[in-house]
Design a protein around this motif. Structure first.
Motif, mmCIF file in Angstrom:
data_model
loop_
_atom_site.group_PDB
_atom_site.id
_atom_site.type_symbol
_atom_site.label_atom_id
_atom_site.label_comp_id
_atom_site.label_asym_id
_atom_site.label_seq_id
_atom_site.Cartn_x
_atom_site.Cartn_y
_atom_site.Cartn_z
ATOM 1 N N PRO A 62 0.822 -1.211 0.000
ATOM 2 C CA PRO A 62 0.000 0.000 0.000
ATOM 3 C C PRO A 62 0.856 1.262 0.000
ATOM 4 N N VAL A 63 0.458 2.224 -0.817
ATOM 5 C CA VAL A 63 1.154 3.515 -0.878
ATOM 6 C C VAL A 63 0.109 4.627 -0.934
ATOM 7 N N LEU A 64 0.568 5.836 -0.610
ATOM 8 C CA LEU A 64 -0.248 7.032 -0.778
ATOM 9 C C LEU A 64 0.247 7.751 -2.025
ATOM 10 N N LEU A 65 -0.648 7.969 -2.962
ATOM 11 C CA LEU A 65 -0.320 8.677 -4.196
ATOM 12 C C LEU A 65 -0.834 10.108 -4.066
ATOM 13 N N ILE A 66 0.070 11.066 -4.207
ATOM 14 C CA ILE A 66 -0.280 12.475 -4.043
ATOM 15 C C ILE A 66 0.080 13.231 -5.312
ATOM 16 N N GLN A 67 -0.881 13.946 -5.844
ATOM 17 C CA GLN A 67 -0.645 14.773 -7.022
ATOM 18 C C GLN A 67 -0.939 16.223 -6.646
ATOM 19 N N ARG A 68 0.069 17.067 -6.822
ATOM 20 C CA ARG A 68 -0.048 18.467 -6.399
ATOM 21 C C ARG A 68 0.293 19.395 -7.554
ATOM 22 N N GLN A 69 -0.490 20.455 -7.687
ATOM 23 C CA GLN A 69 -0.141 21.541 -8.600
ATOM 24 C C GLN A 69 0.002 22.796 -7.757
ATOM 25 N N THR A 70 1.170 23.424 -7.854
ATOM 26 C CA THR A 70 1.494 24.605 -7.050
ATOM 27 C C THR A 70 1.508 25.843 -7.945
ATOM 28 N N TYR A 71 1.002 26.951 -7.398
ATOM 29 C CA TYR A 71 0.906 28.202 -8.153
ATOM 30 C C TYR A 71 1.665 29.314 -7.424
ATOM 31 N N LEU A 72 2.180 30.256 -8.192
ATOM 32 C CA LEU A 72 2.742 31.465 -7.614
ATOM 33 C C LEU A 72 1.607 32.361 -7.115
ATOM 34 N N ALA A 73 1.965 33.367 -6.350
ATOM 35 C CA ALA A 73 0.948 34.247 -5.766
ATOM 36 C C ALA A 73 0.114 34.953 -6.840
ATOM 37 N N ASP A 74 0.700 35.150 -8.035
ATOM 38 C CA ASP A 74 -0.048 35.816 -9.113
ATOM 39 C C ASP A 74 -0.863 34.835 -9.948
ATOM 40 N N GLY A 75 -0.891 33.567 -9.519
ATOM 41 C CA GLY A 75 -1.716 32.574 -10.206
ATOM 42 C C GLY A 75 -1.009 31.789 -11.291
ATOM 43 N N VAL A 76 0.249 32.105 -11.575
ATOM 44 C CA VAL A 76 1.008 31.383 -12.611
ATOM 45 C C VAL A 76 1.378 29.993 -12.095
ATOM 46 N N PRO A 77 1.088 28.931 -12.863
ATOM 47 C CA PRO A 77 1.439 27.574 -12.423
ATOM 48 C C PRO A 77 2.954 27.404 -12.318
ATOM 49 N N LEU A 78 3.406 26.903 -11.183
ATOM 50 C CA LEU A 78 4.844 26.724 -10.939
ATOM 51 C C LEU A 78 5.292 25.287 -11.100
ATOM 52 N N GLU A 79 4.507 24.358 -10.575
ATOM 53 C CA GLU A 79 4.986 22.967 -10.483
ATOM 54 C C GLU A 79 3.815 21.994 -10.542
ATOM 55 N N VAL A 80 4.067 20.868 -11.179
ATOM 56 C CA VAL A 80 3.174 19.713 -11.107
ATOM 57 C C VAL A 80 4.020 18.559 -10.602
ATOM 58 N N VAL A 81 3.603 17.942 -9.510
ATOM 59 C CA VAL A 81 4.405 16.873 -8.920
ATOM 60 C C VAL A 81 3.536 15.673 -8.563
ATOM 61 N N ARG A 82 4.087 14.507 -8.848
ATOM 62 C CA ARG A 82 3.448 13.240 -8.467
ATOM 63 C C ARG A 82 4.353 12.565 -7.457
ATOM 64 N N SER A 83 3.830 12.307 -6.258
ATOM 65 C CA SER A 83 4.633 11.727 -5.179
ATOM 66 C C SER A 83 4.015 10.413 -4.717
ATOM 67 N N VAL A 84 4.881 9.452 -4.430
ATOM 68 C CA VAL A 84 4.440 8.166 -3.892
ATOM 69 C C VAL A 84 5.074 7.985 -2.520
ATOM 70 N N TYR A 85 4.239 7.836 -1.492
ATOM 71 C CA TYR A 85 4.694 7.655 -0.115
ATOM 72 C C TYR A 85 4.338 6.244 0.348
ATOM 73 N N PRO A 86 5.283 5.506 0.944
ATOM 74 C CA PRO A 86 4.945 4.183 1.494
ATOM 75 C C PRO A 86 3.859 4.317 2.559
ATOM 76 N N GLY A 87 2.837 3.487 2.462
ATOM 77 C CA GLY A 87 1.718 3.568 3.393
ATOM 78 C C GLY A 87 2.095 3.252 4.825
ATOM 79 N N ASP A 88 3.228 2.536 5.008
ATOM 80 C CA ASP A 88 3.626 2.168 6.373
ATOM 81 C C ASP A 88 4.575 3.185 6.988
ATOM 82 N N ARG A 89 4.888 4.263 6.266
ATOM 83 C CA ARG A 89 5.837 5.243 6.788
ATOM 84 C C ARG A 89 5.259 6.650 6.913
ATOM 85 N N TYR A 90 4.103 6.870 6.330
ATOM 86 C CA TYR A 90 3.594 8.230 6.271
ATOM 87 C C TYR A 90 2.086 8.235 6.465
ATOM 88 N N LYS A 91 1.592 9.266 7.152
ATOM 89 C CA LYS A 91 0.150 9.473 7.250
ATOM 90 C C LYS A 91 -0.125 10.972 7.223
#
Length: 246
Positions: free
Chosen positions: A207-236
């Motif tokens: 089991p893993v936690l799949l996290i997809q995040r899109q981060t924006y600058l203060a003016d609304g410009v998209p900065l980053e798209v990231v896909r992260s996989v966290y082991p389910g037994d190490r993170y909550k």
């Protein structure tokens, strides 16, 4: 490790194994990082089937008491890292707030022509140059996440391999003097597969936690798209909520 198993009781054997191992962990007879006997050794020691032992161990892994490390065995978990979903913070900031030393293992750093799906997230034409960064994020040397990040090249002059080995957010804010505003994050349960297992030391299907995040600058410009996989037994992740009545 000695377990009190009674085959004459109506309580399922796998449940007796689970409760016995839990008790040893709670009584500190088994400590974080201790290696427990293999499935074969437990089968031979108590004269029970491998399927019964596997069910007990799987349940303990899923509940966060044990952690499997590919090619090494099954160990007592060091506990799950807790992150509160409140505000936009970097992985490095989260780890330092817990008194842990953040680290990064850079797997690849490339400038690529962005695919249609990636470029749409940045509101740029297909084929625009995009940084693709693959990293393993570490806490006190322990792999905590496998990340694939995409960032628009035109927005990040001076973004180099050396920068990618540290905190990207610090580079954006302290070097480029850009203000990070907000992020949209989606969490879902998933199962480890392929390269994720190798990188994070997980068995296929863990089991893993799949996290997809899109981060924006203060003016609304998209900065980053990231896909992260966290082991389910190490993170909550913990969410504080307030009741609202419509």
């Amino acid at each position: 490790m000695r377990l009190a198993i009674n085959k004459n009781l109506p309580i399922p054997i796998y449940y007796q194994i689970e409760e016995g191992i839990k008790a040893l962990i709670e009584q500190r007879e088994l400590k974080p990082g201790d290696l427990i006997p293999s499935e074969r050794e437990l089968c031979e020691a108590y004269g029970i089937s491998r399927m019964t032992v596997r069910q007990a161990v799987n349940n303990l892994v899923n509940d966060g008491y044990l952690v499997r490390q590919q090619g090494r065995g099954t160990f007592v978990s060091k506990g799950k890292m807790e992150q509160r979903l409140k505000g936009v913070t970097s992985f490095s900031e989260d780890m330092r707030a817990r008194g842990m030393e953040p680290g990064t293992k850079l797997l690849s750093f490339e400038r690529i022509q962005g695919s249609k799906s990636i470029c749409e997230k940045f509101s740029v034409p297909e084929g625009t140059m995009i940084f693709e960064v693959k990293r393993v994020r570490l806490a006190d040397g322990i792999p905590m996440a496998y990340e694939i990040s995409y960032l628009p090249a035109t927005l990040l002059p001076g973004f180099t391999l050396e920068v990618a080995e540290g905190s990207i957010y610090q580079f954006v804010e302290n070097v480029l003097m850009l203000e990070i505003g907000n992020a949209h994050q989606v969490l879902e349960a998933s199962l480890a597969r392929g390269v994720e297992c190798e990188i994070l030391g997980l068995e296929s299907g863990a089991p893993v936690l799949l996290i997809q995040r899109q981060t924006y600058l203060a003016d609304g410009v998209p900065l980053e798209v990231v896909r992260s996989v966290y082991p389910g037994d190490r993170y909550k992740f913990v969410i504080d909520m307030q009741r609202t009545v419509s």
